[in-house]
Design a protein around this motif. Structure first.
Motif, PDB file in Angstrom:
ATOM      1  N   SER A   1      48.618  63.252  11.601  1.00  0.00           N
ATOM      2  CA  SER A   1      47.798  62.460  12.509  1.00  0.00           C
ATOM      3  C   SER A   1      46.819  63.350  13.251  1.00  0.00           C
ATOM      4  O   SER A   1      47.218  64.385  13.808  1.00  0.00           O
ATOM      5  CB  SER A   1      48.687  61.716  13.504  1.00  0.00           C
ATOM      6  OG  SER A   1      47.941  61.180  14.569  1.00  0.00           O
TER       7      SER A   1
ATOM      8  N   CYS B   1      45.295  62.250  15.938  1.00  0.00           N
ATOM      9  CA  CYS B   1      45.548  61.930  17.339  1.00  0.00           C
ATOM     10  C   CYS B   1      46.704  62.785  17.886  1.00  0.00           C
ATOM     11  O   CYS B   1      46.595  63.376  18.967  1.00  0.00           O
ATOM     12  CB  CYS B   1      45.863  60.447  17.488  1.00  0.00           C
ATOM     13  SG  CYS B   1      46.161  59.933  19.198  1.00  0.00           S
ATOM     14  N   LYS B   2      47.813  62.848  17.154  1.00  0.00           N
ATOM     15  CA  LYS B   2      48.962  63.643  17.600  1.00  0.00           C
ATOM     16  C   LYS B   2      48.628  65.131  17.641  1.00  0.00           C
ATOM     17  O   LYS B   2      49.078  65.858  18.523  1.00  0.00           O
ATOM     18  CB  LYS B   2      50.159  63.398  16.681  1.00  0.00           C
ATOM     19  CG  LYS B   2      50.753  62.008  16.811  1.00  0.00           C
ATOM     20  CD  LYS B   2      51.934  61.833  15.855  1.00  0.00           C
ATOM     21  CE  LYS B   2      52.530  60.433  15.978  1.00  0.00           C
ATOM     22  NZ  LYS B   2      53.661  60.242  15.025  1.00  0.00           N
TER      23      LYS B   2
ATOM     24  N   ALA C   1      45.670  66.362  18.255  1.00  0.00           N
ATOM     25  CA  ALA C   1      44.827  66.552  19.443  1.00  0.00           C
ATOM     26  C   ALA C   1      45.688  66.686  20.696  1.00  0.00           C
ATOM     27  O   ALA C   1      45.426  67.528  21.559  1.00  0.00           O
ATOM     28  CB  ALA C   1      43.853  65.390  19.582  1.00  0.00           C
ATOM     29  N   GLU C   2      46.729  65.869  20.793  1.00  0.00           N
ATOM     30  CA  GLU C   2      47.639  65.960  21.940  1.00  0.00           C
ATOM     31  C   GLU C   2      48.381  67.290  21.942  1.00  0.00           C
ATOM     32  O   GLU C   2      48.534  67.928  22.986  1.00  0.00           O
ATOM     33  CB  GLU C   2      48.646  64.807  21.897  1.00  0.00           C
ATOM     34  CG  GLU C   2      48.023  63.432  22.133  1.00  0.00           C
ATOM     35  CD  GLU C   2      49.038  62.320  21.983  1.00  0.00           C
ATOM     36  OE1 GLU C   2      50.226  62.630  21.685  1.00  0.00           O
ATOM     37  OE2 GLU C   2      48.666  61.149  22.146  1.00  0.00           O
TER      38      GLU C   2
ATOM     39  N   THR D   1      40.536  66.940  21.978  1.00  0.00           N
ATOM     40  CA  THR D   1      40.205  65.555  21.650  1.00  0.00           C
ATOM     41  C   THR D   1      40.292  65.316  20.152  1.00  0.00           C
ATOM     42  O   THR D   1      40.208  66.248  19.343  1.00  0.00           O
ATOM     43  CB  THR D   1      38.784  65.220  22.122  1.00  0.00           C
ATOM     44  OG1 THR D   1      37.849  66.049  21.416  1.00  0.00           O
ATOM     45  CG2 THR D   1      38.655  65.464  23.623  1.00  0.00           C
ATOM     46  N   GLN D   2      40.424  64.035  19.787  1.00  0.00           N
ATOM     47  CA  GLN D   2      40.496  63.696  18.362  1.00  0.00           C
ATOM     48  C   GLN D   2      39.195  64.051  17.635  1.00  0.00           C
ATOM     49  O   GLN D   2      39.249  64.569  16.516  1.00  0.00           O
ATOM     50  CB  GLN D   2      40.830  62.213  18.191  1.00  0.00           C
ATOM     51  CG  GLN D   2      41.061  61.818  16.742  1.00  0.00           C
ATOM     52  CD  GLN D   2      41.640  60.408  16.603  1.00  0.00           C
ATOM     53  OE1 GLN D   2      42.268  59.906  17.531  1.00  0.00           O
ATOM     54  NE2 GLN D   2      41.400  59.791  15.462  1.00  0.00           N
TER      55      GLN D   2
END
Length: 304
Positions: A17, A19-20, A22-23, A28-29
């Motif tokens: 992912s 998104c994951k 980026a976290e 950021t994504q």
């Protein structure tokens, strides 16, 4: 080749992912997408299948082929970074605690090795009994202790160094019999031994307390040199490491007493805390082990 792009590739492959990832990397994504796109452009191949929606991002066949190589590059980069940090850490101050037995044996060789390895390093040397040194290692006021170990605590690393045998000795002027002696036959004289709160002292006192007849007098000292001097001057009977009395025995100012019981050998360890990461202590321990082994090998060669 950009390190951040390679790191991002591995995390996306692991988490599936953007998104994951980026976290995880605190960014950021869009930044993650840009890094992967840049890497794909640099390699000239497609690394991920992007199906969109909630479906996980998966590696292409070429991505699967390249993943172990990139992981290896990142691992080697991390090892290089740690090594660079460790080399930088070899300057500064090493707070070193040492038992006196080691001071009188292979400490000079160890310090010479340390100076050769780290000429910019300063050493603050503390010579004391093991209980004091162990407390310093535990509370981090000492970076490294060369002591009678080990120290039983989860965060403390203990490396074996050397083992020294103890003997009963006295001045020939005391005129003790040459035969095997019972401990009761030693009690007319003071027993000169290690300081209180040490393993040898506790072992010796406990053994003598179990004897019948008059209890002995104990002269406890933190200085092995003082114990040796008192024995030479016929003040009493002493326990000392064999390696500290070879010359005195040869010069006939001390003699060994053969008894039915002798205290256990002294076992020494290099002990330090590895929380937090302590590269300076790790480097110094390796040198201490080398110096201790060389000293023991030299002694064996002399005996043979």
């Amino acid at each position: 080749m950009n390190y951040k792009r390679l790191e991002t590739f591995v995390w996306v492959a692991t988490l599936g992912s953007f998104c994951k990832t980026a976290e995880r990397l605190h960014t950021t994504q869009p930044a993650i997408s840009a890094r992967i796109a840049g890497l794909e452009e640099e390699f000239g191949v497609k690394l991920f299948e992007r199906e969109g929606g909630s479906s996980p991002i998966i590696l292409t066949s070429k991505g699967k082929e390249l993943l172990p190589y990139i992981e290896k590059i990142l691992y080697q980069s991390e090892q290089l970074r740690k090594r660079a940090e460790a080399n930088a850490a070899y300057s500064g101050v090493l707070r070193l605690g040492v038992s006196e037995t080691i001071v009188n044996t292979w400490l000079p060789d160890f310090l010479a090795r340390l100076n050769q390895k780290s000429p910019n390093l300063n050493v603050e040397l503390t010579v004391d009994i093991t209980t004091i040194l162990a407390a310093g290692v535990k509370d981090r006021t000492l970076d490294l202790g060369l002591l009678m170990g080990p120290i039983s605590e989860p965060s403390i690393v203990n490396r074996d160094l050397c083992t020294f045998a103890l003997s009963w000795v006295c001045s020939p002027r005391l005129s003790l019999p040459e035969r095997l002696l019972y401990l009761e036959e030693l009690t007319p004289w003071p027993i000169i031994t290690y300081a209180k709160s040490t393993k040898p002292y506790a072992e010796i006192v406990q053994k003598f307390r179990g004897l019948e007849g008059n209890p002995p007098h104990f002269y406890a000292s933190t200085s092995l040199a003082a114990i040796r001097s008192l024995a030479i001057d016929a003040v009493g009977i002493a326990t000392l490491p064999d390696i500290m009395i070879a010359k005195e025995l040869e010069d006939n100012v001390l003699r060994k007493i053969h008894t039915i019981w002798t205290p256990h050998d002294l076992k020494f360890t290099a002990s330090y805390s590895d929380e937090p990461f302590n590269p300076l202590a790790e480097m110094a321990v390796d040198l201490a082990v080398e110096a201790a082994q060389k000293y023991e090998n030299t002694l064996l060669d002399k005996l043979n």
